[in-house]
Design an enzyme around this catalytic site. Structure first.
Site, PDB file in Angstrom:
ATOM      1  CD  GLU A   1      -0.336  -1.441   3.106  1.00 10.07           C
ATOM      2  OE1 GLU A   1      -0.099  -2.389   2.328  1.00 10.07           O
ATOM      3  OE2 GLU A   1      -0.508  -1.576   4.336  1.00 10.07           O
ATOM      4  CG  ASN A   2       5.001   0.954   0.832  1.00 10.99           C
ATOM      5  OD1 ASN A   2       4.423  -0.125   0.708  1.00 10.99           O
ATOM      6  ND2 ASN A   2       6.313   1.061   0.746  1.00 10.99           N
TER       7      ASN A   2
END
Lengths: 213, 218, 213, 218
Positions: C49-50
């Site tokens: 998700e980064n």
């Protein structure tokens, strides 16, 4: 008394009022003339809402400058890209506009009200096919919206009006109005005549029927 | 998972009657002509088309309209010098039009793709296009509540795909492609070339393959 | 009767249930073990998700595989990128999650309710410093959320519960629960035991105090 | 118009006390260490910092916190193995925390940069982080109304800038930079190198120069 301004003279006046280094969107039609009057080295960067910053002049279609159907402006005319340009998709392009990142937008108009309301997308005629494109997004997005138009319609009707009768594009969004006969400031405080060309304040007041500040 | 199709016909074979079809392009730039031609041959009808324009001349979207396959157009700018097909259908009352400001069109599709339920937008406030819509004042400014636009199918034209479906576009032909790819249940893409996985730099991918279902070279 | 499963066995079971070609996010901690059990050629693409799709294994820091502080996973551990990877910013990464484009997300949990409510970010202790990261976004975003955990806490308290007592991460978001002692389906229709390891349905029903469908 | 600054001190010289400062980075990746050090030297205080984390070890954001310059942190994940500076301040009641799910943090800043007044978001519904917020059911799903987060200043770390302020990032260090650059009144960027205009391909620009005010090589 100076003469009424030509389109080119209006465009030149607008170009002079755009601060160096501004990010600017020039609407379809007459506003595109402004680009020709930006001084070299002004650092003004042109945005086109179909997805580019750093738009250059129209492509000429010569051997060094081929027409590219993938590189057009908002009027779907083939254009060029200047060094330092960038491409982005439509949601990003309109986020840029809506988020207030453009300094100036120059639009044409059917009517502008003394409070800066803009009508430029629809004549309201019952058989007209409506089309809006990016007009409403541009109207409310840029930090300053300049309108370029003739002050009177062909039939002599004023286009600077107390209240727009055509369907609105945006409320209170126009800050300055450049016309053949005069330049005005408009907005919440009403209209203020800045300069007249080929006419006088008294004549304009009479023909427009509004208090010119 | 992406399928590299052998033909455009295969790529659009399952478009159902009554579908909402997102069609990329800003005028001809980025218009997926080959996919639209395949959709015409495929025969799906009663379609709702979401696109910036309503077709140019007699090709692409205009040809689909001319075949009577489109019930409704959702677009920002139908009327153009060469939009005679749409103009005639509209004047005859044979096609429905939902006119949406261009930025709202893009943002409403982005919302659909991004799982946003609705958003308050300043565009169009006080105009006929906001009539009947909920408004709210937030921090002294008035906004209109806008709803997502989701597609059953998106037809997109990109420049290059890798075999994982990662896409790059070309110049201003990028326009609605990346947003539509996120907003449809099935995204079908025509490209100029398909390259092997690893041949597109991960830093320059515009549409990650997760958004792409089918690719065809056109 | 088979024995209770190890972490590795749970991870392997989850890996088997992930369809080939899925786009998958593996939460921080135990769920990352699932990656080691995906069969070669499965075509499963990992999302972090980064801001990346196509995440590869952890970087080992050797001469051929240097640690790169600019390439980390959601746990801030240096990782690698596989061919076909792509990078994107946080708004795009979470739009991808929230918009339902990921097929499967595997998360750890403090508690899961029989209806699929998830509690995995906060013990609710008054002196705990709360931290949520992307847990709430992951919980509601993926098409299927699998939870990987032990079925009982160290003190013997069930972690599959009629109603979560810890602060919630998401409502009705978990579809399947993989534990050392059993695999369950959970959701609007309640819990259903799929398979037990080292224990029986009757034992589980008694220890958990819930109807296992 | 972008200014290429000679020093980080010049780049952050006008940050005012009480500012809301958006600080890029996901942990150390993309953290603008040089700009933060310059901000520490500059002395601005009573700051609200918006960042994914609340500082790692004793450097960067943690160092700014340790100096007592930050009144409030808006972040998704303050508690980490090496977040001892924040942890101590928080336990002593010397710093305020607004905890925001990571995607909402990104989307709320995107909304600020994109002129969206508010948006209905499904994340966090039914959890303590949505308590007191307006909810609405849309098409059978419940959403929470989320408001934009706007910064006075954004401090961003990118990889390369051209002299027009166009930016590209490096790998997952991209994270919050592009969003924060859109959401602040003034965006200050540290980069590894500045190149001439024309040396970044227009197709690969991630942050167009319109969003960038100052660039410094760090």
């Amino acid at each position: 008394m100076s003469a009424a301004r030509t389109k080119e003279q209006i465009a030149a006046a607008i170009a002079r009022d755009i601060p160096a280094g501004s990010f600017v969107n020039l609407g379809i039609g007459q506003p595109t003339l402004v680009a020709d009057h930006l001084p070299p080295g002004s650092g003004v960067v042109l945005h086109t809402e179909n997805g580019m910053l750093g738009m250059g002049p129209a492509a000429r279609g010569g051997p060094d400058d081929p027409l590219d159907p993938d590189l057009t402006n908002a009027g779907k005319i083939p254009v060029t890209a200047l060094p330092g340009a960038s491409y982005f998709h439509q949601a990003d392009s309109f986020a840029m506009m809506r988020g207030g990142h453009l300094d100036v937008c120059v639009l044409g108009a059917f009517q502008v009200s003394v409070r800066g309301d803009l009508a430029n997308w629809h004549t309201g005629e019952p058989d007209a096919i409506p089309a809006v494109g990016g007009a409403m997004d541009l109207a409310i997005g840029a930090k300053q919206v300049f309108v370029m138009m003739t002050l009177f319609a062909n039939d002599g009707t004023p286009k600077l009006v107390p209240t727009c009768t055509y369907p609105l594009t945006g409320l209170g969004c126009v800050s300055r109005l450049y016309t053949d006969l005069a330049t005005f400031e408009v907005g919440a405080g009403g209209v203020r005549l800045l300069e007249a060309f080929g006419t006088t304040r008294d004549e304009l007041t009479e023909r427009l029927g509004v208090d010119l500040g | 998972m992406v399928t590299i199709c052998d033909s455009a016909a295969e790529a659009v074979a399952d478009v159902a009657d009554g579908s909402t079809v997102l069609v990329g392009g800003f005028g001809p730039a980025g218009m997926p002509f080959t996919l639209i031609d395949a959709l015409i041959d495929q025969g799906a009808t009663d379609l709702t088309v979401v696109s910036n324009n309503a077709g140019n001349a007699d090709v692409g979207l205009a040809a689909l309209l001319a075949k009577g396959r489109v019930r409704k157009v959702v677009c920002s700018y139908p009327r153009q010098v060469d939009s005679w097909v749409f103009d005639a259908l509209y004047r005859e009352g044979r096609i429905e039009l939902e006119l949406v400001p261009q930025g709202n069109l893009a943002e409403r599709m982005r919302a659909a793709g991004a799982g946003i339920g609705a958003f308050f937008c300043p565009t169009g406030v006080g105009t006929p296009l906001a009539e009947g819509k909920e408004t709210r004042e937030i921090d002294g400014r008035t906004y209109v509540l806008e709803m997502p636009i989701k597609g059953d199918v998106a037809l997109v034209c990109a420049h290059r795909a890798d075999r994982a479906g990662n896409l790059v576009y070309r110049r201003t032909a990028r326009n609605f492609g990346p947003v539509m790819a996120t907003a449809a249940a099935t995204t079908v893409v025509q490209v100029s070339e398909v390259v092997d996985v690893g041949e597109i730099d991960p830093e320059v991918v515009v549409t990650p393959g997760i958004y792409v279902d089918r690719v065809v070279v056109a």
